[in-house]
Design an enzyme around this catalytic site. Structure first.
Site, PDB file in Angstrom:
ATOM      1  N   TYR A  98      63.000 -68.512  51.385  1.00  0.00           N
ATOM      2  CA  TYR A  98      64.029 -67.906  52.242  1.00  0.00           C
ATOM      3  C   TYR A  98      65.272 -67.593  51.418  1.00  0.00           C
ATOM      4  O   TYR A  98      65.812 -66.488  51.474  1.00  0.00           O
ATOM      5  CB  TYR A  98      64.380 -68.855  53.382  1.00  0.00           C
ATOM      6  N   SER A 147      73.083 -65.681  53.015  1.00  0.00           N
ATOM      7  CA  SER A 147      72.993 -67.082  53.430  1.00  0.00           C
ATOM      8  C   SER A 147      73.584 -68.000  52.376  1.00  0.00           C
ATOM      9  O   SER A 147      73.535 -67.710  51.175  1.00  0.00           O
ATOM     10  CB  SER A 147      71.522 -67.461  53.649  1.00  0.00           C
TER      11      SER A 147
END
Length: 333
Positions: free
Chosen positions: A152, A127
Site C-alpha cells: 500500500y 499517505s
C-alpha cells in the site's frame, strides 16, 4: 465550479463532496463500491449526498481506462479531488493485485484525464505510510521516503512520483496530501476507532498491538475536510530553474502532510473510547504487526501556513462525536 471527486462513497470523499455541494459547486462523484468493507455503509453515505443539488454519482472502477476517459470528456471538470484508492496496510499483504489495479492503473487513468482535459488543479491522496519505519519525527515532506514497508505504501509513493512526472511534462498543477489517521462519524470499519468502539460496546476484547506502545496522529474528519477545501484553492505555480537550487523541482507541484500535528498515545485513545461509551475496555495484547509503524507524527506547518487553518477538534471530543454517531447508526444501547 465543476469537480470530479473520486472515492465519493468513501469516508473522506463523501464528506468532501458534501461540503462542495453545500458551497454551491457541481460535483460528479465516482466509486466502485467494492466489498473491502461493508458496501451498505458506502451506500448510506451516498444517500446523504443524493438530495443535494449539483451532485451526480457514477459507479465505475478507477482501473476502467475507457470509462474514466469518457467521464472526463463528457463532464468538462475544472478541478479534480482524487481520493479513491484501495485502502489498508494489512490487506495489501494478501491482496496485492487490488492495489496495482486501483492505486497504480487507476491513478494513471486520473492523470491522463487531467492531461487531456485541461484540469486547472488536481489534488490527490497520498499517505503517511510513505515514511515507512523512519524514526525521524515529526515527519517532514522533505524526509526520506525510499523504504516503504507495505505494498500500500509503495503504491502511494508511486502515485507521488507519477503525479510529479505529469505535472512536469504537461504543466498540470498538482497537490499531493500525505494523510495521517483520519477518524470521525461515518468512518471506515477497518480503522481502530471503529473496531475498538464496536468491540468495547459488544463486550469483546480489543487487540492492542506492541503492548500499547504506539501513537498515531489522529485527525478529525471535519478538520481534514476543511483543510482539503482550503488547499484546493491554493493552486501550485511553476517555479523557474535557478543554478542556486538545481535539485528543486520546477513543476507546478506541491506535497503536504495533512494531519493534526500532535500524536495521541494508544492509551489515551482507548481511554477516550472508554469515557465516551462508559464501558471499560477488555484488552488483548499482541506483538507488533507486519507493515505497522510505532508512531506517526506530521510536521504540518507548511500546510497550515498555506491555508491559515489549524485542526480544532481534540481526540476526546472527536471520539465522543464518533461514538454518538455509532450508537445512532447501529442502534447499540
Amino acid at each position: 465550479m465543476k469537480y470530479l471527486v473520486t472515492g465519493a462513497a468513501g469516508f473522506i470523499g463523501s464528506s468532501v463532496a458534501h461540503k462542495l455541494c453545500e458551497a454551491g459547486h457541481e460535483v460528479v462523484g465516482i466509486d466502485n463500491i467494492n466489498s473491502y468493507y461493508d458496501p451498505g455503509l458506502k451506500l448510506a453515505r451516498l444517500e446523504l449526498l443524493s438530495p443535494l443539488g449539483g451532485f451526480k454519482f457514477i459507479k465505475v472502477d478507477l482501473s476502467e481506462k475507457e470509462a474514466i476517459a469518457r467521464i472526463f470528456s463528457e463532464h468538462k471538470f475544472e478541478r479534480v479531488i482524487h481520493l479513491g484508492a484501495q485502502a489498508g496496510v494489512r490487506y495489501s499483504i494478501d491482496n496485492p493485485h487490488a492495489y496495482i489495479d486501483s492505486n497504480i492503473n487507476g491513478h494513471l487513468n486520473i492523470l491522463e484525464g487531467c492531461r487531456n482535459n485541461g484540469i486547472e488543479h488536481l489534488v490527490y491522496a497520498s499517505s503517511s505510510s510513505v515514511y515507512g519505519t523512519s524514526n525521524s519525527t515529526p515527519y517532514k515532506t522533505s524526509s526520506a521516503v525510499d523504504h516503504p514497508i507495505s505494498l500500500y505504501a509503495a503504491t502511494k509513493r508511486s502515485n507521488e512520483l507519477m503525479a510529479h512526472t505529469y505535472s512536469h511534462l504537461f504543466d498540470i498543477p498538482v497537490t499531493g496530501l500525505r494523510f495521517f489517521t483520519v477518524y470521525g462519524p461515518w468512518g471506515r470499519p477497518d480503522m481502530a476507532p471503529f473496531k475498538f468502539t464496536k468491540a468495547v460496546m459488544e463486550g469483546k476484547a480489543i487487540e492492542v498491538y506492541n503492548n500499547g506502545n504506539l501513537s498515531r496522529d489522529f485527525t478529525y474528519i471535519d478538520d481534514i475536510v476543511e483543510s482539503i477545501l482550503r488547499i484546493q484553492n491554493v493552486v501550485p505555480q511553476k517555479d523557474k530553474f535557478t543554478m542556486s537550487s538545481p535539485d528543486v523541482s520546477t513543476a507546478p507541484f506541491k506535497t503536504y502532510n495533512i494531519g493534526n500535528g500532535s500524536p495521541v498515545s494508544l492509551t489515551r485513545f482507548i481511554e477516550a473510547i472508554e469515557s465516551a461509551t462508559g464501558i471499560k475496555a477488555i484488552k488483548k495484547f499482541l506483538p507488533m504487526q507486519a507493515g505497522d509503524v510505532f508512531t506517526t507524527h506530521a510536521d504540518t506547518r507548511e500546510l497550515f501556513n498555506a491555508i491559515d487553518y489549524q485542526p480544532k477538534v481534540s481526540i476526546e471530543e472527536g471520539i465522543s462525536r464518533f461514538v454518538g454517531w455509532y450508537i445512532d447508526y447501529y442502534g447499540k444501547k
